[in-house]
Design a protein around this motif. Structure first.
Motif, short mmCIF file in Angstrom:
data_model
loop_
_atom_site.label_atom_id
_atom_site.label_comp_id
_atom_site.label_asym_id
_atom_site.label_seq_id
_atom_site.Cartn_x
_atom_site.Cartn_y
_atom_site.Cartn_z
N GLN A 57 0.81 -1.22 0.00
CA GLN A 57 0.00 0.00 0.00
C GLN A 57 0.85 1.27 0.00
O GLN A 57 0.33 2.36 -0.23
N ARG A 58 2.14 1.12 0.31
CA ARG A 58 3.02 2.29 0.37
C ARG A 58 4.43 1.86 0.07
O ARG A 58 4.87 0.78 0.46
N VAL A 59 5.16 2.71 -0.65
CA VAL A 59 6.56 2.49 -0.95
C VAL A 59 7.31 3.75 -0.56
O VAL A 59 6.87 4.86 -0.85
N PHE A 60 8.43 3.58 0.14
CA PHE A 60 9.28 4.74 0.43
C PHE A 60 10.73 4.28 0.45
O PHE A 60 11.01 3.09 0.50
N THR A 109 1.11 -2.13 10.67
CA THR A 109 1.88 -2.15 9.43
C THR A 109 2.94 -3.24 9.40
O THR A 109 3.74 -3.36 10.31
N GLN A 116 6.16 -4.64 6.98
CA GLN A 116 7.08 -4.05 6.02
C GLN A 116 8.03 -5.10 5.48
O GLN A 116 8.32 -6.10 6.14
N ALA A 134 5.38 -1.30 2.36
CA ALA A 134 4.54 -1.33 3.55
C ALA A 134 3.13 -1.80 3.21
O ALA A 134 2.62 -1.53 2.13
N THR A 179 0.36 -0.83 4.70
CA THR A 179 -0.67 0.18 4.95
C THR A 179 -0.20 1.55 4.49
O THR A 179 1.02 1.80 4.44
N PRO A 180 -1.11 2.46 4.17
CA PRO A 180 -0.72 3.85 3.93
C PRO A 180 -0.17 4.45 5.22
O PRO A 180 -0.42 3.94 6.31
N TYR A 181 0.57 5.54 5.10
CA TYR A 181 1.14 6.19 6.28
C TYR A 181 0.03 6.65 7.22
O TYR A 181 -0.96 7.25 6.81
N ASP A 182 0.23 6.36 8.51
CA ASP A 182 -0.70 6.79 9.56
C ASP A 182 0.12 6.92 10.83
O ASP A 182 0.57 5.92 11.41
#
Length: 140
Positions: free
Chosen positions: A38-41, A60, A62, A116, A118-121
Motif C-alpha cells: 500500500q506504500r513504498v518509500f 503495518t 514491512q 509497507a 498500509t498507507p502512512y498513519d
C-alpha cells in the motif's frame, strides 16, 4: 489479535546475468511478498552515525530491501527475542512484522527501499519503547 511471524529474510527472484545486469520482482499477494503493498518509500544519504527506526507498528507490516549499500536491521520482539540482519543484496528483503521494534543503521551509500502493507498513519507508530513492551507483551 493477529499472530504475526517473526522477522525473516525473503529471497526475491534474480533474473539476468553479470554481462547484462539483473532484475528482481515482487508481486502483490504472491510469493515472496506476504502482503499487498500500500506504500513504498526509500531512505538515502543517511550518515553512518545515525540510527533510524526506533519504533514498532500496531498494524503495518514491512519488507526492507538494501537497494544499494549495506543496511543492518536489528529487531526485538516483546518476548525479548533479538535478531540482527545484514542486508546487502538487492534481491533479499527483510520481513518486519508489526510486533517488532526495529532499529536501522546504514552505510553512507545505502539506499533502503521499504514496502509497507498500509498507507502512512502516524497513529500506527509505537515510538516509545516501554509502550511497545506493554502492548506486545500481552500477546506472548
Amino acid at each position: 489479535m493477529t499472530n504475526y511471524p517473526h522477522p525473516y529474510l525473503i529471497q526475491f527472484s534474480k533474473l539476468g546475468a553479470p554481462d547484462i545486469g539483473y532484475i528482481s520482482v515482487g508481486e502483490n499477494a504472491k510469493d515472496p511478498l506476504p502482503f499487498e503493498v500500500q506504500r513504498v518509500f526509500w531512505t538515502y544519504y543517511t550518515p553512518e552515525s545515525i540510527v533510524r527506526g526506533r519504533h514498532a507498528h500496531h498494524r503495518t507490516e514491512q519488507v526492507l530491501i538494501a537497494a544499494a549499500g549495506r543496511i543492518i536491521v536489528t529487531t526485538e520482539l516483546a518476548d525479548g527475542t533479538i535478531q540482527s540482519f545484514r542486508l546487502k543484496d538487492p534481491n533479499v528483503g527483510l520481513y518486519v512484522p508489526p510486533s517488532a521494534w526495529h532499529t536501522i543503521q546504514y552505510s553512507h551509500t545505502a539506499v533502503q527501499l521499504a514496502l509497507a502493507s498500509t498507507p502512512y498513519d502516524e497513529t500506527d507508530y509505537i515510538r516509545d519503547y516501554e509502550i511497545f513492551r506493554q502492548r506486545w507483551a500481552q500477546r506472548v
